[in-house]
Design a protein around this motif. Structure first.
Motif, PDB file in Angstrom:
ATOM      1  N   ALA A 173      -6.404   2.458   3.159  1.00  0.00           N
ATOM      2  CA  ALA A 173      -5.326   3.298   2.494  1.00  0.00           C
ATOM      3  C   ALA A 173      -4.018   2.778   2.446  1.00  0.00           C
ATOM      4  O   ALA A 173      -3.245   3.019   1.752  1.00  0.00           O
ATOM      5  CB  ALA A 173      -5.581   4.907   3.084  1.00  0.00           C
ATOM      6  N   SER A 174      -3.475   2.526   3.494  1.00  0.00           N
ATOM      7  CA  SER A 174      -2.255   2.004   3.841  1.00  0.00           C
ATOM      8  C   SER A 174      -1.367   0.785   2.693  1.00  0.00           C
ATOM      9  O   SER A 174      -0.312   1.340   2.187  1.00  0.00           O
ATOM     10  CB  SER A 174      -2.022   1.248   5.206  1.00  0.00           C
ATOM     11  OG  SER A 174      -0.460   0.954   5.449  1.00  0.00           O
ATOM     12  N   ASP A 215       0.178   8.260  -4.594  1.00  0.00           N
ATOM     13  CA  ASP A 215       0.663   9.438  -3.710  1.00  0.00           C
ATOM     14  C   ASP A 215      -0.248   9.883  -2.785  1.00  0.00           C
ATOM     15  O   ASP A 215       0.238  10.587  -1.648  1.00  0.00           O
ATOM     16  CB  ASP A 215       1.031  10.535  -4.785  1.00  0.00           C
ATOM     17  CG  ASP A 215       1.943  10.244  -5.702  1.00  0.00           C
ATOM     18  OD1 ASP A 215       3.047   9.841  -5.585  1.00  0.00           O
ATOM     19  OD2 ASP A 215       1.624  10.774  -6.903  1.00  0.00           O
ATOM     20  N   ALA A 216      -1.723   9.581  -3.090  1.00  0.00           N
ATOM     21  CA  ALA A 216      -2.796  10.151  -2.144  1.00  0.00           C
ATOM     22  C   ALA A 216      -3.636   9.278  -2.241  1.00  0.00           C
ATOM     23  O   ALA A 216      -4.102   8.788  -3.286  1.00  0.00           O
ATOM     24  CB  ALA A 216      -2.995  11.656  -2.275  1.00  0.00           C
ATOM     25  N   VAL A 217      -4.561   9.110  -1.104  1.00  0.00           N
ATOM     26  CA  VAL A 217      -5.841   8.372  -1.083  1.00  0.00           C
ATOM     27  C   VAL A 217      -6.932   9.300  -0.756  1.00  0.00           C
ATOM     28  O   VAL A 217      -6.610   9.990   0.410  1.00  0.00           O
ATOM     29  CB  VAL A 217      -5.798   6.887  -0.369  1.00  0.00           C
ATOM     30  CG1 VAL A 217      -7.130   6.651  -0.371  1.00  0.00           C
ATOM     31  CG2 VAL A 217      -4.775   5.999  -0.953  1.00  0.00           C
ATOM     32  N   GLU A 254       1.097  -0.033  -3.018  1.00  0.00           N
ATOM     33  CA  GLU A 254       2.121   1.195  -2.792  1.00  0.00           C
ATOM     34  C   GLU A 254       2.430   1.961  -4.033  1.00  0.00           C
ATOM     35  O   GLU A 254       3.564   2.279  -4.246  1.00  0.00           O
ATOM     36  CB  GLU A 254       3.443   0.536  -1.993  1.00  0.00           C
ATOM     37  CG  GLU A 254       3.057  -0.130  -0.896  1.00  0.00           C
ATOM     38  CD  GLU A 254       4.448  -0.470  -0.126  1.00  0.00           C
ATOM     39  OE1 GLU A 254       5.264  -0.920  -0.662  1.00  0.00           O
ATOM     40  OE2 GLU A 254       4.249  -0.766   1.260  1.00  0.00           O
ATOM     41  N   LEU A 256      -1.014   3.405  -0.582  1.00  0.00           N
ATOM     42  CA  LEU A 256      -0.084   4.236  -0.391  1.00  0.00           C
ATOM     43  C   LEU A 256       1.396   3.852  -0.715  1.00  0.00           C
ATOM     44  O   LEU A 256       1.817   3.176   0.107  1.00  0.00           O
ATOM     45  CB  LEU A 256      -0.064   5.224   0.801  1.00  0.00           C
ATOM     46  CG  LEU A 256      -1.570   5.932   0.899  1.00  0.00           C
ATOM     47  CD1 LEU A 256      -1.712   6.451   2.207  1.00  0.00           C
ATOM     48  CD2 LEU A 256      -1.463   7.372   0.013  1.00  0.00           C
ATOM     49  N   LYS A 298       1.575   8.058   5.465  1.00  0.00           N
ATOM     50  CA  LYS A 298       1.946   6.736   5.460  1.00  0.00           C
ATOM     51  C   LYS A 298       3.569   6.466   5.788  1.00  0.00           C
ATOM     52  O   LYS A 298       4.568   7.373   5.524  1.00  0.00           O
ATOM     53  CB  LYS A 298       2.069   6.384   3.946  1.00  0.00           C
ATOM     54  CG  LYS A 298       2.451   4.795   3.681  1.00  0.00           C
ATOM     55  CD  LYS A 298       1.630   3.668   4.463  1.00  0.00           C
ATOM     56  CE  LYS A 298       2.238   2.316   4.022  1.00  0.00           C
ATOM     57  NZ  LYS A 298       2.155   1.894   2.660  1.00  0.00           N
ATOM     58  N   GLY A 328       3.254   8.767   1.472  1.00  0.00           N
ATOM     59  CA  GLY A 328       1.710   9.313   0.865  1.00  0.00           C
ATOM     60  C   GLY A 328       0.942   9.547   1.972  1.00  0.00           C
ATOM     61  O   GLY A 328       1.130   9.595   3.213  1.00  0.00           O
ATOM     62  N   LEU A 336      -3.330  10.154   3.138  1.00  0.00           N
ATOM     63  CA  LEU A 336      -4.867   9.922   3.138  1.00  0.00           C
ATOM     64  C   LEU A 336      -5.723  11.105   3.614  1.00  0.00           C
ATOM     65  O   LEU A 336      -5.162  11.796   4.598  1.00  0.00           O
ATOM     66  CB  LEU A 336      -5.113   8.707   4.053  1.00  0.00           C
ATOM     67  CG  LEU A 336      -6.456   8.722   4.413  1.00  0.00           C
ATOM     68  CD1 LEU A 336      -7.542   8.320   3.334  1.00  0.00           C
ATOM     69  CD2 LEU A 336      -6.862   7.596   5.513  1.00  0.00           C
TER      70      LEU A 336
END
Length: 236
Positions: A157-158, A140-142, A137, A161, A215, A165, A167
């Protein structure tokens, strides 16, 4: 960089997306890609790579949350797209390029050093391992390009993030079955599909779509699963 202008299809760039210096930096990366003997990308011709890799990567700037992110993780970075391109285009952001294949990491590191891209870091690991090792966590972004199904990407991604945030996933044609699978898994992954952008007229592929997932709240306690499970047995 002599001859750099020969590989640049500047007309395909979004207005104001790159300065002359940024174009020169990415030209250096593409020249290295053309010279690379290890198999890191199926597209290495600089003229074609400018559109297929650079212009395609830059479509991500159409997502406000990505453009404004301070810390970004690029999952399955491969030869560095979109990660290296975003690092050049977003100099105030910090990019972590996550890749499990050693030869691809070596190429990205070589490109970073040769092109002097000082806001990108190559991590030879898997996203599940990174999340479990202390990066939970924290992004900010994936971003992810040509990595896997939407539900797989959402699961990877979860854990990385922060709450709210995003994805951004580079995909091809829209796949309703894949979207429905993601919908069924949304609550389990704390990820919700928010937007689908058709950028085919501006990207390296005419069928290119960007999926933007948000997210929602804390990461479920059972994530991440063991490396490889998200792809082998996707949720939904």
């Amino acid at each position: 960089m002599a001859g750099g202008e020969k590989v640049q299809d500047v007309s395909a760039l979004p207005d104001g997306a790159l300065s002359a210096r940024q174009r020169a930096t990415l030209t250096c990366v593409l020249e290295l890609l053309e010279q690379e003997r290890a198999s890191v990308s199926s597209v290495t011709d600089p003229g074609r790579a400018w559109r297929v890799h650079v212009v395609d990567s830059l479509t991500g700037l159409e997502v406000d949350d990505l453009r404004e992110a301070e810390r970004i993780a690029d999952i399955g970075s491969g030869a560095g797209f979109p990660g290296l391109v975003l690092a050049v285009a977003l100099p105030s952001a910090k990019l972590d390029l996550i890749e499990s294949v050693g030869r691809k990491c070596e190429f990205m590191q070589k490109a970073i050093e040769a092109a002097a891209i000082d806001n990108a870091t190559v991590l030879n690991t898997r996203s599940e391992e990174l999340a479990a090792a202390g990066a939970r966590e924290s992004f900010d972004a994936v971003t992810a390009r040509a990595v896997g199904r939407l539900s797989t990407l959402a699961e990877l991604a979860s854990p990385l993030l922060r709450d709210a945030g995003v994805l951004v996933a580079w995909k091809g044609r829209r796949d309703r079955d894949e979207e429905q699978q993601l919908g069924r898994a949304s609550e389990q992954l704390a990820m919700r599909l928010e937007q689908v952008l058709d950028v085919g007229d501006r990207a390296g592929s005419k069928h290119r779509h960007l999926y933007v997932l948000r997210k929602l709240g804390p990461t479920p306690a059972n994530l991440p699963r063991r490396p490889g499970m998200a792809k082998k047995r996707p949720r939904g």
